[in-house]
Design an enzyme around this catalytic site. Structure first.
Site, short mmCIF file in Angstrom:
data_model
loop_
_atom_site.label_atom_id
_atom_site.label_comp_id
_atom_site.label_asym_id
_atom_site.label_seq_id
_atom_site.Cartn_x
_atom_site.Cartn_y
_atom_site.Cartn_z
N ARG A 180 -25.48 7.02 10.89
CA ARG A 180 -24.99 6.91 9.51
C ARG A 180 -23.61 6.27 9.54
O ARG A 180 -22.87 6.42 10.51
CB ARG A 180 -24.87 8.29 8.84
CG ARG A 180 -26.20 9.02 8.65
CD ARG A 180 -27.01 8.38 7.54
NE ARG A 180 -28.22 9.14 7.25
CZ ARG A 180 -29.38 9.03 7.90
NH1 ARG A 180 -29.46 8.20 8.93
NH2 ARG A 180 -30.42 9.74 7.55
N MET A 182 -8.89 2.82 8.17
CA MET A 182 -8.03 1.72 7.73
C MET A 182 -7.07 1.29 8.84
O MET A 182 -7.06 1.85 9.93
CB MET A 182 -7.25 2.15 6.50
CG MET A 182 -7.96 1.87 5.21
SD MET A 182 -6.82 2.12 3.84
CE MET A 182 -7.78 1.40 2.51
N ARG A 216 0.45 -4.98 -5.40
CA ARG A 216 0.38 -6.20 -4.60
C ARG A 216 0.85 -7.30 -5.55
O ARG A 216 0.32 -7.41 -6.66
CB ARG A 216 -1.05 -6.48 -4.15
CG ARG A 216 -1.73 -5.33 -3.42
CD ARG A 216 -1.32 -5.28 -1.98
NE ARG A 216 -2.07 -4.24 -1.24
CZ ARG A 216 -1.62 -3.72 -0.10
NH1 ARG A 216 -0.47 -4.09 0.41
NH2 ARG A 216 -2.34 -2.81 0.54
N ASP A 270 -0.50 1.83 8.47
CA ASP A 270 -1.07 0.98 9.52
C ASP A 270 -0.31 1.06 10.85
O ASP A 270 -0.85 0.71 11.89
CB ASP A 270 -1.11 -0.49 9.07
CG ASP A 270 -1.93 -0.68 7.81
OD1 ASP A 270 -2.77 0.18 7.52
OD2 ASP A 270 -1.73 -1.71 7.12
N GLY A 298 0.84 -1.21 0.00
CA GLY A 298 0.00 0.00 0.00
C GLY A 298 0.86 1.24 0.00
O GLY A 298 1.82 1.34 0.78
N ARG A 326 -4.95 7.31 2.39
CA ARG A 326 -3.62 7.13 1.80
C ARG A 326 -3.30 8.19 0.75
O ARG A 326 -2.17 8.26 0.27
CB ARG A 326 -3.52 5.74 1.15
CG ARG A 326 -3.60 4.60 2.11
CD ARG A 326 -2.84 3.37 1.68
NE ARG A 326 -2.91 3.01 0.29
CZ ARG A 326 -3.31 1.81 -0.16
NH1 ARG A 326 -3.71 0.86 0.69
NH2 ARG A 326 -3.30 1.53 -1.44
N THR A 368 5.77 -6.03 2.55
CA THR A 368 6.96 -5.62 1.77
C THR A 368 8.24 -6.04 2.48
O THR A 368 9.18 -6.55 1.87
CB THR A 368 6.93 -4.09 1.59
OG1 THR A 368 5.74 -3.76 0.88
CG2 THR A 368 8.15 -3.59 0.84
N ARG A 402 -26.90 12.69 27.84
CA ARG A 402 -26.29 13.86 28.49
C ARG A 402 -26.39 15.11 27.63
O ARG A 402 -25.78 16.14 27.92
CB ARG A 402 -24.86 13.57 28.93
CG ARG A 402 -23.87 13.30 27.84
CD ARG A 402 -22.45 13.05 28.41
NE ARG A 402 -21.55 12.60 27.36
CZ ARG A 402 -21.20 11.35 27.13
NH1 ARG A 402 -21.64 10.40 27.91
NH2 ARG A 402 -20.38 11.05 26.13
O1 F6P Z 1 -1.60 -1.57 4.44
C1 F6P Z 1 -2.16 -0.37 4.07
C2 F6P Z 1 -3.62 -0.54 3.77
O2 F6P Z 1 -4.15 0.71 3.39
C3 F6P Z 1 -4.46 -1.15 4.89
O3 F6P Z 1 -4.81 -0.20 5.88
C4 F6P Z 1 -5.63 -1.68 4.12
O4 F6P Z 1 -6.25 -2.75 4.81
C5 F6P Z 1 -5.02 -2.15 2.84
O5 F6P Z 1 -3.80 -1.44 2.70
C6 F6P Z 1 -5.85 -1.95 1.61
O6 F6P Z 1 -5.21 -2.56 0.56
P1 F6P Z 1 -5.49 -2.25 -0.96
O7 F6P Z 1 -4.91 -0.89 -1.26
O8 F6P Z 1 -4.75 -3.32 -1.69
O9 F6P Z 1 -6.95 -2.26 -1.16
#
Ligand code: F6P
Length: 323
Positions: free
Chosen positions: A247, A169, A72, A127, A11, A256, A105, A211
């Site tokens: 909601r 995330m 990936r 993360d 990621g 990201r 990685t 409250r």
């Molecule tokens: O590892 C970073 C991350 O953004 C995680 O928080 C999330 O679960 C995953 O990658 C999402 O992966 P992708 O970008 O392959 O959907």
């Protein structure tokens, strides 16, 4: 002349471009020839390399994402994929690699190191689940994005007297969710690391209503047993007993994206400079991270075998503040 490669994988994280720039520029000042590996381990296996000089990495630091691309690459988990990558490195005359990325990685980096190829990792993932760095590249910017979203949600929530279940995330790690809950003033948080009773979350929401609060925010980690959608589903039959109309908002990949903040530009720059210096002096098999406010190197053996935990004091603090 030593030829070193730099790559990003997994990621993407805000600040990766600052790390690439730093690795290339510091590598050049050390007299190394620098090459970029494009599209992570997929590009490594395919020999997708490009030469990088100091000018090639100008003007990228303020940009989100990674100029080298990422991917990936499940094929790299196979022995055949790893041998293909080693062959591509040998064919291109690359003597060592700076590998910027998170858990998956660095597991790949470790595999190359175990097969005799010199690598130094740079701790990079939103993360913050990587052993060897108290804080990893991208976390600070991702947290800022989550907080901006929560602040915005609070204004619309207050107008309608609503509650929001906000999913952040973090894969199997609750760090981002916990920090977003504390700094965002949430009423409750669900985390992968601790058992969540959804009825306790319901009680927290109802207590906020009772409250007189004009809104309620629940931050849920995507890897928890009750991410936002699952919580909403659980509450479906008795939502009218929670006070607030609820909601669901999933922040997802917005966390990201966008420009890295000052902290991540500096962190990426410092970690990658340290990594390439280390590699150029022939000391490999480690991850460059930040421990106790200083750059530190942790053996990749320890990085891939360890598991980072959440500070229980911070979990307790989140609970005590939500009153
Ligand atoms: O590892 C970073 C991350 O953004 C995680 O928080 C999330 O679960 C995953 O990658 C999402 O992966 P992708 O970008 O392959 O959907």
């Amino acid at each position: 002349m030593t030829r070193l490669g730099v790559m990003t994988s997994g990621g993407d994280a805000p600040g990766m471009n600052a790390a690439i720039r730093s690795a290339v520029r510091i590598g050049c000042t050390l007299g190394c020839e620098m090459v970029g590996v494009q599209h992570g381990f997929a590009g490594l296996m395919a020999g997708d390399f490009r030469p990088l000089d100091v000018r090639a990495v100008g003007g990228i630091m303020q940009r989100g994402g990674t100029m080298l691309g990422s991917a990936r690459a499940p094929e790299f988990k196979t022995e055949a994929g790893r041998q293909q990558a080693l062959q591509a490195l040998s064919d291109a005359g690359v003597d060592g690699l700076v590998i910027i990325g998170g858990n998956g990685t660095q597991t790949g980096a470790h595999a190359l190191w175990q097969r005799g190829f010199p690598v130094v990792g740079v701790a990079s993932t939103i993360d913050n689940d990587l052993v060897g760095s108290d804080i990893t590249l991208g976390v600070d910017t991702a947290l800022k994005i989550a907080l901006e979203a929560i602040d915005r949600l609070k204004t619309t929530a207050s107008s309608h007297r609503r509650g929001f279940l906000v999913e952040v995330m973090g894969r199997d790690c609750g760090y981002l969710a916990l920090m977003a809950a504390i700094a965002g003033g949430a009423e409750a948080v669900t985390l992968p690391e601790i058992e969540t009773d959804p009825e306790q979350v319901a009680a927290d929401i109802l207590a906020a209503y009772a409250r007189g609060q004009s809104h309620a925010i629940v931050v849920s980690a995507e890897g928890s047993k009750y991410p936002a959608a699952a919580l909403a589903e659980h509450f479906r039959t008795h939502q009218d007993q929670l006070g607030f109309d609820l909601r669901v908002v999933t922040l997802g990949h917005t966390q990201r994206g966008g420009a890295p903040g000052a902290f991540d530009r500096l962190l990426g720059t410092r970690l990658a400079a340290a990594a390439v210096e280390r590699l150029a002096t022939g000391q490999a098999g480690v991850l460059a991270g930040m421990l106790n406010g200083r750059i530190a190197f942790t053996p990749l053996d320890d990085v891939v075998s360890g598991r980072k935990t959440l500070d229980p004091d911070l979990i307790a603090l989140a609970r005590r503040l939500a009153t």
